[in-house]
Design a protein around this motif. Structure first.
Motif, PDB file in Angstrom:
ATOM      1  N   PRO A 141      29.668  21.955  -9.022  1.00  0.00           N
ATOM      2  CA  PRO A 141      28.320  22.349  -9.463  1.00  0.00           C
ATOM      3  C   PRO A 141      27.472  21.180  -9.938  1.00  0.00           C
ATOM      4  CG  PRO A 141      29.975  23.823 -10.361  1.00  0.00           C
ATOM      5  CD  PRO A 141      30.713  22.758  -9.646  1.00  0.00           C
ATOM      6  N   ASN A 142      28.080  20.296 -10.704  1.00  0.00           N
ATOM      7  CA  ASN A 142      27.243  19.183 -11.185  1.00  0.00           C
ATOM      8  C   ASN A 142      26.820  18.273 -10.045  1.00  0.00           C
ATOM      9  OD1 ASN A 142      29.868  18.331 -10.899  1.00  0.00           O
ATOM     10  ND2 ASN A 142      29.865  16.985 -12.690  1.00  0.00           N
TER      11      ASN A 142
ATOM     12  N   GLU B  48      24.025  19.982  -8.095  1.00  0.00           N
ATOM     13  CA  GLU B  48      22.769  19.790  -8.835  1.00  0.00           C
ATOM     14  C   GLU B  48      22.198  18.413  -8.521  1.00  0.00           C
ATOM     15  OE1 GLU B  48      22.691  19.754 -13.337  1.00  0.00           O
ATOM     16  OE2 GLU B  48      23.329  21.803 -12.870  1.00  0.00           O
ATOM     17  N   ARG B  49      23.072  17.458  -8.578  1.00  0.00           N
ATOM     18  CA  ARG B  49      22.677  16.085  -8.342  1.00  0.00           C
ATOM     19  C   ARG B  49      22.193  15.917  -6.905  1.00  0.00           C
ATOM     20  NH1 ARG B  49      24.277  11.641 -11.307  1.00  0.00           N
ATOM     21  NH2 ARG B  49      24.106   9.696 -10.127  1.00  0.00           N
TER      22      ARG B  49
ATOM     23  N   THR C  59       9.846  10.888  -1.834  1.00  0.00           N
ATOM     24  CA  THR C  59       9.537   9.509  -1.456  1.00  0.00           C
ATOM     25  C   THR C  59       9.129   9.420   0.005  1.00  0.00           C
ATOM     26  OG1 THR C  59      11.893   9.164  -1.081  1.00  0.00           O
ATOM     27  CG2 THR C  59      11.014   8.383  -3.167  1.00  0.00           C
TER      28      THR C  59
ATOM     29  N   VAL D 216      16.678   7.801  -8.080  1.00  0.00           N
ATOM     30  CA  VAL D 216      16.366   7.604  -6.666  1.00  0.00           C
ATOM     31  C   VAL D 216      14.969   7.033  -6.522  1.00  0.00           C
ATOM     32  CG1 VAL D 216      15.946   8.759  -4.489  1.00  0.00           C
ATOM     33  CG2 VAL D 216      17.878   9.439  -5.902  1.00  0.00           C
ATOM     34  N   ARG D 217      14.043   7.612  -7.222  1.00  0.00           N
ATOM     35  CA  ARG D 217      12.659   7.147  -7.103  1.00  0.00           C
ATOM     36  C   ARG D 217      12.564   5.685  -7.473  1.00  0.00           C
ATOM     37  NH1 ARG D 217      11.368  11.918  -9.911  1.00  0.00           N
ATOM     38  NH2 ARG D 217      11.465  13.428  -8.223  1.00  0.00           N
TER      39      ARG D 217
ATOM     40  N   ALA E  38      19.080  11.954 -12.025  1.00  0.00           N
ATOM     41  CA  ALA E  38      19.419  11.459 -10.693  1.00  0.00           C
ATOM     42  C   ALA E  38      18.168  11.285  -9.861  1.00  0.00           C
ATOM     43  CB  ALA E  38      20.366  12.433 -10.007  1.00  0.00           C
ATOM     44  N   ALA E  39      17.289  12.266  -9.931  1.00  0.00           N
ATOM     45  CA  ALA E  39      16.073  12.209  -9.148  1.00  0.00           C
ATOM     46  C   ALA E  39      15.261  10.982  -9.555  1.00  0.00           C
ATOM     47  CB  ALA E  39      15.250  13.472  -9.377  1.00  0.00           C
TER      48      ALA E  39
ATOM     49  N   GLU F  21      24.250   6.478  -6.126  1.00  0.00           N
ATOM     50  CA  GLU F  21      24.075   7.914  -6.168  1.00  0.00           C
ATOM     51  C   GLU F  21      25.391   8.653  -6.273  1.00  0.00           C
ATOM     52  OE1 GLU F  21      21.469   9.770  -7.094  1.00  0.00           O
ATOM     53  OE2 GLU F  21      20.618   8.114  -5.931  1.00  0.00           O
TER      54      GLU F  21
ATOM     55  N   ALA G  15      14.246  14.252  -4.236  1.00  0.00           N
ATOM     56  CA  ALA G  15      13.700  12.912  -4.438  1.00  0.00           C
ATOM     57  C   ALA G  15      13.445  12.216  -3.108  1.00  0.00           C
ATOM     58  CB  ALA G  15      14.676  12.081  -5.274  1.00  0.00           C
TER      59      ALA G  15
ATOM     60  N   ALA H 228      20.480  16.421 -13.163  1.00  0.00           N
ATOM     61  CA  ALA H 228      19.740  16.450 -11.921  1.00  0.00           C
ATOM     62  C   ALA H 228      18.451  15.654 -12.044  1.00  0.00           C
ATOM     63  CB  ALA H 228      19.429  17.892 -11.548  1.00  0.00           C
ATOM     64  N   ARG H 229      17.791  15.848 -13.147  1.00  0.00           N
ATOM     65  CA  ARG H 229      16.526  15.153 -13.294  1.00  0.00           C
ATOM     66  C   ARG H 229      16.732  13.643 -13.357  1.00  0.00           C
ATOM     67  NH1 ARG H 229      15.144  19.809 -15.810  1.00  0.00           N
ATOM     68  NH2 ARG H 229      16.011  19.183 -17.820  1.00  0.00           N
TER      69      ARG H 229
ATOM     70  N   LEU I 197      30.519  21.166 -14.796  1.00  0.00           N
ATOM     71  CA  LEU I 197      29.437  22.141 -14.627  1.00  0.00           C
ATOM     72  C   LEU I 197      28.070  21.491 -14.573  1.00  0.00           C
ATOM     73  CD1 LEU I 197      30.766  24.969 -16.952  1.00  0.00           C
ATOM     74  CD2 LEU I 197      30.788  24.891 -14.464  1.00  0.00           C
ATOM     75  N   GLY I 198      27.868  20.464 -15.399  1.00  0.00           N
ATOM     76  CA  GLY I 198      26.592  19.776 -15.401  1.00  0.00           C
ATOM     77  C   GLY I 198      25.506  20.586 -16.078  1.00  0.00           C
ATOM     78  N   GLN I 199      24.396  19.883 -16.374  1.00  0.00           N
ATOM     79  CA  GLN I 199      23.268  20.560 -16.980  1.00  0.00           C
ATOM     80  C   GLN I 199      22.055  20.201 -16.155  1.00  0.00           C
ATOM     81  OE1 GLN I 199      24.347  18.105 -20.031  1.00  0.00           O
ATOM     82  NE2 GLN I 199      24.768  19.698 -21.556  1.00  0.00           N
ATOM     83  N   GLY I 200      20.992  20.876 -16.413  1.00  0.00           N
ATOM     84  CA  GLY I 200      19.757  20.554 -15.700  1.00  0.00           C
ATOM     85  C   GLY I 200      19.402  19.087 -15.798  1.00  0.00           C
TER      86      GLY I 200
ATOM     87  N   ALA J 233      18.867  17.333  -6.351  1.00  0.00           N
ATOM     88  CA  ALA J 233      17.881  16.428  -6.927  1.00  0.00           C
ATOM     89  C   ALA J 233      17.637  15.252  -5.986  1.00  0.00           C
ATOM     90  CB  ALA J 233      18.351  15.937  -8.293  1.00  0.00           C
ATOM     91  N   VAL J 234      18.723  14.765  -5.436  1.00  0.00           N
ATOM     92  CA  VAL J 234      18.586  13.647  -4.499  1.00  0.00           C
ATOM     93  C   VAL J 234      17.737  14.070  -3.307  1.00  0.00           C
ATOM     94  CG1 VAL J 234      19.833  12.186  -2.876  1.00  0.00           C
ATOM     95  CG2 VAL J 234      20.737  12.535  -5.170  1.00  0.00           C
TER      96      VAL J 234
END
Ligand SMILES: Nc1ncnc2c1ncn2[C@@H]1O[C@H](COP(=O)(O)OP(=O)(O)OP(=O)(O)O)[C@@H](O)[C@H]1O
Ligand SMILES: Nc1ncnc2c1ncn2[C@@H]1O[C@H](COP(=O)(O)OP(=O)(O)OP(=O)(O)O)[C@@H](O)[C@H]1O
Ligand SMILES: [Mg+2]
Ligand SMILES: [Mg+2]
Lengths: 362, 290, 234, 343, 271
Positions: C167-168, C171-172, C183, E265-266, E261-262, C120, C179, E258-259, E252-255, C175-176
């Motif tokens: 920022p990135n 975002e991550r 779960t 994890v799953r 990464a999610a 991660e 997630a 994030a997806r 900066l990253g983009q949407g 999301a974590v």
């Protein structure tokens, strides 16, 4: 009795010198009890006011102050170590109160012109003088010194060195060790490498024990002579075991052979009383000073004929008593006009042989 | 040459004992942040327990040693529970003063109980030293050196390789967060203090027979232990061990070749010099600003 | 799953929480937002047992955990990722993560989780032997999050996890968190980044000077004019 | 003025004590020695309480002050490196006092420069080491210091007072007031110092060093200054000690005296102006009070126990403890909040 | 913006290493008087390290920093402050045991002129009063007057950051370095802070800002410098930086990130 005569006892009961100070006080108590049992002095009982100087000069001075001004003792005994005694001395002059010095060996005590000081212990110069006749008999050629780094050790090394040089003996290394030091391997390794035939040591009994053990461990084999008179050979035998075998000691008291002491009856009485009170025999080489000290003070009171400081001080000059280690008689020492009193005790050389203290035939 | 070798050998033996003194303190002072003025007293107590165990209880020398260590452990735990636990969170000076007080009580207590006359502890080792060429060393000291090294190794392993060690370090860096990680911080405090104390007692029990046992024996030992800990870097077991040997070397060579009067000064001068050139001790912790 | 009732807490003379009540349902991601000094961190500290409650109660899974010490709270399955990172500064990254799994007795599971966290946050994997105190601020934050997850909690309390993250990575990280929640781990999230938190959460509470003043779905709070004005920058 | 009230009250009490005591030399003596150590404790407080640096070698400054002052007034004749002979004829004790202050200030500067590279625990050790080295020099440089044989016959102070001519301070009473005057002077200087921007700089460094640097505080300068002033005051105390006791030996450097000073400072309340004074009086006079009631070992044990108990009851020291107690009685609500601060 | 003229601060090929780790590789940029420049980049890119070099807390292994024409090498932090370059810290940083007011008083150290003798003789009343007045002004300015009597250590996170700013301002800097000043503040508080920054600039103070709050950075900056792995990867006005692919990629990253990464994890937890 009307009122007791109070004697101030200023000794280290805690701190590094606690053991010795306690011995001296116990000896003093024996003397006081003995005198009181016989009816006291000038018809009055003696009362010891014992105070702890914490092995610390500032405290020793404060204690003297207390004893003199608040307990109103007209005479003191103390204060074991030379720096303790020296710290007390200005107070004696301030309050014109005499003090009997029972243990301290620094030359300064009797040479600095304090007329209130009366000493029964030998300064190292006296001890060296007493040792002088034995130098040839022992066949000393070259001598190293190992001394505790305080007034006592330094003083002894200096005075014995001077005496030996005068006799044509070479003085080699002079090593010192700190008062509390426990590991002397470094000094001993150095001394082991020297070509001297004899090592003269000045240290208290605990350090002597350590030294003998460490010498054995290092394989250092030389003639060892200790100075200072409070080495307490019995404790050394008990604690250092075979490591102490063959070592020689200059002492001022011969408790092992009461019959050879100047006052066999007193010695026997003292030792018996000491044992009766359940103290360790090893302590007598220290405690006899306290015993003699109080007896000397009693004699001074007797001679002076009064219980005030001035009479007692006067009385000291006419004391003539046979102490456990020789006659107690005060000779003048120090600058004219303000001399201190110094008595000259006997000095003996003993040897540890087969786990026993013997007086060697020289 | 033999004299020099003898000095080196002495250094080794003396250094082992210094190191042992240092590691106990590094746990309490370096890790727990308690300026432990009972360290010297615990050292003394260890020696007296050893003495009692050998003489009064008649336990053998080798059985007496663990007894003394256990005694230190217990006394340490008691000290912590009675004096430090109620003051948890108080600042360093408060605990320092309490420890000074406890040290005074312990020291005068031993004087009261045992008197000022030094005691000596009989040992089963032969008096005759081991001769190696021109140099010699007593069997007892060899034993002490190996025991000290073993204890140092054990402590190192405990701190750096076990779960308990991990929890100990975590607790003293941030006890709230350690609690959040599930560490029983109260237990860790007590355990650390007890272990550090037991090491001090071990040092006393090992050195008691080498030297003599008396109530003030802890004084200089304590001062040197502080110096060793700092020399090696706070909380650093390896550092304390090395610091112990460095101090021994400085003293030994200083006394041997410069002047025995300045023996202890050598050690302290080394410390000043080290701190001038490496202000955070020989083994510094990593830190950052900002 | 977590139920706080009428909680009063404080520090010395300061009363930080003045009768706070909130509920977190199992499996939910609940956000707690509010101004500086509102008492958000205090709430989390009270739950994990770092500070005592003066009155009121905290129940977890129906059991009263008010005043339980942190170790036992953790053992029940509540992990707390504290404010201000609070990594163990003199320990390596790996040791910090090991501390997270302190109470766990399943080495296999622990190493699997460790691998997951390194996956991660690759930065942590890169720096696993670095002393944590020398990490950059953001790196320390990642470590703190990872460490909290190492205990495999059933409920995890995050105190401003986005603090100081790029920022990135933010975002991550969100999301974590989402997630994790998906779960099956319940999450109570304190965030200053209110917009993101409200968007992400299932339910949200607004805290003002020690009291809950508003509760509802995230989208509802976002729409609330007071919230927009005071917390989302108008 | 209100904030100075307790200090003024204490001063008035101290001025009055000898009158109340009458001529009780032993108690006066205890007060004088306690007063001297208390001055040293006040100087230690400047470092420990206000800059947060614990000097466990503070006795070095005290001892150096004592030796410098004593040697100045006794004279000496030594040979230094390379056969250079230095002879000094005796000067009056007051000059010795001045030189003691200057010499210890210089030592403070040296130690400050040396050791403010290092902080916290490392500073502690540098100071301990410094003190031990100085003690060993005093012990072994026999030619100058007489080593363990002690410097004896140190003359008492003599002062020139307007209208009275020159008086030699021989009596307890004179010495008592001398110590009181020096102590009050030190107190006022410290009070001025810590309430000024220098004092704030010291506090800033103590609480958060990087931040203090970033607002432009010169750490080395500030800490060195504190060390210099602190050392000079300790040196002044040492000089008083030498001329009062009239004998000194290397035991003036005993580590345990530093410990006593630390007890006075922390027990009384470090970082407060009155703390070391109150702590000094209490812990200085406690042994005097205990002496008549129990055997020596027990005296020490009680001393240790009192120390522990005070820390339990008033963990920040006696003075802050009393202040807190007083304010709490006045206002029913608790006054100050214990704040836990983390890095 | 005004790229011309003499820069107030120039970072000249600076590099920093920690052992084997390269924290800053070769950093080179200028800041001009009156500008608000932001220094952004991923976590661990070397931003705080750069601040530490500029303010004398760290010595660079190569290169040098010049401030108003003076080379800063070898100057200790307090000397650099005297030149007019001041900073705040990334971790909250206050004098915790003092009140907020006293914090500022300590911060005003450089403004005090009292000499030691005057202090010791008690001749410094007027100077002290002036300092106190100034401290009150500063607290009003950053909006902390209400908490002046509270211990700084007991303040909430966000308020402590304001104390930090007040302390930096107390030194009367010509240029201010702010390390993540709004982290831990919510959007509304951030807006208040933006106004504070602007008012600071209006008084002629140049600002270099490190911050991860992109809306704020974009809003307030005249120019942005982007750092990655200790290197400059982009430099320019906010609009350009916002759409720079390299910056988006690294920072900066983009949407989508994030997806992904999610998803990852799953997968791992279910595996
Ligand atoms: N250790 C402490 N001692 C005294 N007061 C404290 C302490 N910690 C917090 N407070 C006070 O308690 C109140 C609530 O603080 P808390 O930290 O819970 O706020 P918060 O909502 O988390 O704010 P932030 O967003 O700034 O982190 C604040 O007024 C704060 O000043
Ligand atoms: N004292 C140090 N020892 C070792 N490494 C360090 C040290 N200080 C910083 N670093 C490393 O240098 C790199 C740059 O750190 P720096 O703090 O400058 O990052 P940053 O850009 O401020 O990051 P963030 O945005 O997360 O605060 C990081 O990888 C960090 O781990
Ligand atoms: Mg918070
Ligand atoms: Mg940073």
């Amino acid at each position: 009795y009307a009122q007791a005569i109070r004697i101030g006892v200023n000794e280290p009961l805690t701190g590094p010198f606690a053991a010795s100070g306690t011995y001296v006080v116990n000896g003093a108590r024996i003397a006081a009890d003995e005198i009181n049992a016989k009816g006291g002095v000038l018809g009055k009982k003696l009362e010891l006011v014992v105070e702890d100087n914490k092995s610390n000069p500032t405290e020793a001075a404060a204690v003297a102050e207390k004893l003199i001004t608040s307990d109103k003792t007209p005479v003191l005994m103390g204060a074991w170590g030379s720096s303790l005694t020296l710290a007390v001395m200005p107070k004696l002059a301030d309050y014109e109160t005499p003090m009997l010095v029972e243990t301290s060996s620094s030359g300064k005590i009797t040479t600095s012109g304090n007329p209130y000081v009366f000493r029964i212990s030998p300064p190292s110069a006296l001890e060296a003088e007493a040792f002088a006749p034995m130098v040839e008999k022992l066949g000393l050629k070259k001598v190293d010194f190992l001394a505790i780094n305080n007034d006592w050790g330094r003083g002894a090394a200096a005075d014995f060195g001077k005496m030996l040089k005068g006799k044509g003996v070479t003085v080699g290394l002079v090593e010192t060790m700190d008062q509390g030091a426990q590991d002397m391997s470094a000094q001993l390794s150095k001394l082991k490498g020297s070509d001297a035939d004899t090592l003269l040591i000045t240290a208290a009994v605990d350090q002597l024990t350590l030294l003998f053990k460490q010498m054995a461990a290092l394989g250092l084999k030389k003639r060892i002579i200790t100075t200072g008179g409070s080495q307490n050979p019995d404790q050394i035998i008990a604690q250092a075991g075979t490591a102490a075998e063959g070592t020689m000691h200059l002492t001022t008291f011969l408790p092992w052979y009461p019959e050879k002491t100047p006052n066999p009856a007193a010695t026997a009485y003292f030792i018996a009383e000491w044992k009766k009170r359940g103290f360790e025999f090893a302590g007598v080489t220290e405690s006899f000073r306290g015993y003699d000290g109080i007896r000397t003070i009693a004699a001074a009171i007797e001679k002076g004929g009064g219980t005030d400081a001035a009479s007692i001080r006067k009385g000291f000059w006419s004391v003539d008593l046979t102490g456990l280690n020789g006659p107690v008689r005060f000779a003048k020492a120090g600058p004219a006009g303000s001399e201190s009193g110094q008595s000259k005790p006997d000095v003996y050389l003993v040897k540890i042989d087969g786990g026993k203290v013997v007086v060697p035939e020289l | 040459m033999t004299e020099f070798l003898q000095h080196l050998l002495n250094t080794l033996v003396l250094g082992g004992t210094y190191a042992l003194l240092g590691i106990g303190l590094t746990l309490i002072f370096g890790i727990m942040n308690v300026v432990n003025f009972t360290h010297g007293a615990l050292y003394t107590v260890g020696a007296y327990v050893m003495y009692l165990a050998v003489t009064a209880l008649g336990l053998g020398f080798f059985a007496a040693l663990p007894t003394a260590i256990l005694g230190g452990l217990l006394l340490g735990a008691i000290l912590d529970l009675a004096l430090l636990r109620p003051l948890r969170g108080a600042d360093m000076d408060t605990t320092m003063l309490v420890m000074i007080g406890a040290g005074i009580v312990l020291q005068s207590g031993t004087l009261w109980l045992f008197g000022g006359v030094a005691k000596s502890i009989p040992t089963p080792f032969p008096d005759a030293p081991l001769q190696l060429g021109g140099v010699s060393v007593s069997w007892l000291r060899l034993f002490v050196l190996s025991a000290a090294l073993a204890l140092i190794g054990l402590t190192y392993w405990l701190i750096n390789r076990t779960r308990l060690g991990l929890a100990m370090r975590a607790t003293f860096q941030d006890h709230d967060t350690a609690a959040l990680m599930g560490v029983n911080v109260r237990l860790i405090y007590t355990a650390t203090f007890a272990i550090g104390s037991s090491l001090a007692a071990a040092a006393g029990a090992l050195l008691g027979p080498v030297y003599v046992v008396f109530p003030q024996m802890g004084g200089m030992a304590e001062l040197k232990a502080f110096a060793i800990v700092i020399l090696g870097g706070l909380g650093n077991v390896t550092g304390a061990a090395i610091g112990g040997f460095i101090l021994a070397l400085a003293e030994e060579l200083g006394a041997g070749y410069i002047s025995s009067g300045y023996r202890d000064a050598m050690g302290f001068l080394i410390i000043i010099a080290v701190l001038i050139f490496k202000p955070t001790g020989l083994f510094a912790k990593a830190e950052r600003i900002g | 799953m977590l139920e706080i009732r009428d909680l009063v807490c404080g520090y010395g003379a300061v009363t930080a929480l003045k009768g706070l009540s909130l509920t977190v349902e199992a499996g939910q991601l609940v956000a707690l937002v509010g101004a500086n000094g509102a008492g958000k961190s205090t709430t989390l500290r009270a739950v994990s047992g770092l500070i005592p409650a003066r009155s009121g109660s905290i129940h977890f899974d129906g059991r009263d955990i008010t005043g339980t010490d942190p170790r036992k709270v953790l053992a029940q399955g509540i992990a707390h990722c504290p404010e201000g990172r609070r990594v163990f500064p003199q320990m390596s990254v790996a040791e910090n993560l090991a501390m997270g799994a302190y109470l766990r007795r399943d080495p296999a599971g622990v190493s699997a989780d460790l691998a997951r966290i390194y996956g991660e946050f690759p930065r942590l994997a890169e720096r696993r032997h670095q002393i944590a105190g020398t990490l950059s601020g953001g790196e320390q934050q990642m470590l703190a999050i990872g460490r909290a997850l190492m205990s495999r909690p059933r409920l995890v309390l995050f105190d401003e996890p986005s603090l100081g993250l790029a920022p990135n990575i933010v975002e991550r990280m969100f999301a974590v968190i989402r997630a994790i929640c998906d779960t099956g781990t319940t999450v109570l999230l304190v965030e200053q980044n209110a917009f993101a938190a409200l968007e992400l959460c299932d339910y949200a509470y607004l805290l003002e000077t020690g009291r809950i003043v508003l509760a509802g779905k995230g989208s509802m709070l976002i729409a609330d004019p007071h919230v927009r004005q005071a917390y989302l920058g108008g | 003025m209100n904030q100075h009230l307790p200090a003024l009250a204490l001063l008035a009490a101290l001025v009055a004590v000898p009158l109340a005591l009458g001529n009780e030399p032993y108690l006066l003596n205890a007060l004088i020695t306690t007063g001297i150590v208390t001055i040293a404790a006040m100087s230690l407080n400047l470092l420990l309480g206000f800059t947060g640096q614990l000097s466990l070698g503070h006795i070095a400054f005290f001892g150096i002050g004592a030796y410098v002052s004593a040697l100045t007034s006794l004279g000496f004749d030594v040979e230094v490196f390379g056969g250079l002979r230095v002879v000094h004829e005796p000067w009056p004790p007051v000059v010795g006092f001045g030189l003691a202050v200057l010499a210890t200030a210089a030592c403070g500067y040296l130690v400050g420069r040396l050791s403010f590279r290092v902080r916290g625990a490392y500073f502690v050790i540098v100071t301990i080491s410094f003190a031990e080295v100085v003690r060993l020099v005093a012990l072994n440089w026999v030619e100058l210091t007489q080593g363990p044989l002690a410097l004896t016959g140190i003359p008492p102070f003599s002062l020139w007072l307007p209208g009275l001519g020159t008086t030699t301070l021989r009596t307890k009473l004179q010495n008592y007031y001398l110590v009181l005057v020096v102590g009050t002077l030190c107190y006022v200087l410290i009070a001025r110092l810590v309430r000024s921007r220098f004092g704030r700089a010291m506090r800033g460094l103590k609480e958060n060093e990087s931040l203090a640097l970033s607002v432009g505080i010169n750490a080395t300068r500030t800490l060195t200054l504190a060390a210099v002033i602190s050392a000079a005051m300790a040196g002044a105390a040492g000089s008083l000690y030498a001329h009062y006791l009239r004998i000194i030996d290397p035991d003036v450097f005993l580590f345990s005296t530093t410990v006593t000073m630390v007890i006075m400072v922390v027990g009384g309340g470090k970082g407060t102006l009155l703390g070391p004074v109150v702590g000094g009086l209490i812990f200085g006079l406690l042994p005097v009070a205990l002496r008549p009631v129990m055997v020596p070992e027990a005296q020490w044990m009680v001393f240790g126990l009192v120390l522990i108990v005070i820390q339990f009851v008033m963990p920040r020291g006696i003075v802050p403890g009393l202040v807190r107690f007083a304010t709490r009685r006045r206002a029913s609500a608790p006054a100050s909040v214990p704040v836990e601060v983390r890095p | 913006m005004s790229e011309t003229g003499v820069p107030i601060l120039s970072v000249d090929h600076v590099g920093v290493r920690f052992g084997g780790l390269v924290a800053i590789a070769d950093l080179h940029f200028d800041v001009h008087p009156g500008e608000i420049v932001s220094l952004i980049g991923p976590n661990g890119a070397g931003k705080t390290t750069a601040f530490n070099v500029m303010t004398g807390f760290l010595k660079p292994s190569q290169g040098q920093v010049r401030f108003r024409g003076t080379g800063l090498e070898g100057l200790p932090p307090h000397e650099i402050v005297r030149l007019g370059l001041s900073r705040t810290f990334q971790r909250t940083s206050v004098f915790p045991d003092d009140t907020v007011f006293d914090n500022v008083m300590i911060g005003l150290h450089r403004r005090g002129r009292a000499r030691l003798v005057d202090t010791l003789l008690g001749r410094d009343r007027a100077g002290e009063a002036a300092l106190r007045e100034r401290a009150q002004e500063l607290l009003d300015w950053v909006g902390l007057s209400g908490r002046a009597r509270d211990k700084a250590g007991s303040l909430a996170y966000g308020e402590q950051r304001l104390v930090g700013v007040a302390l930096a301002l107390a030194t009367e800097p010509a240029m201010l370095l702010l390390d993540e000043p709004v982290s831990g503040m919510n959007a509304s508080e951030t807006q208040v802070f933006v106004r504070l920054i602007r008012s600071i600039r209006e008084r002629g103070v140049t600002i270099l800002l490190v911050e991860h709050d992109m809306p704020m950075v974009m809003e307030v900056s005249d120019r942005i410098v982007v750092l990655n792995y200790g290197r400059l990867i982009a430099e320019g006005p906010p609009a350009a930086i916002r759409s720079d692919p390299a910056v988006i990629e690294a920072y900066l990253g983009q949407g989508s990130a994030a997806r992904e990464a999610a998803q990852a994890v799953r997968e791992t937890t279910h595996a």
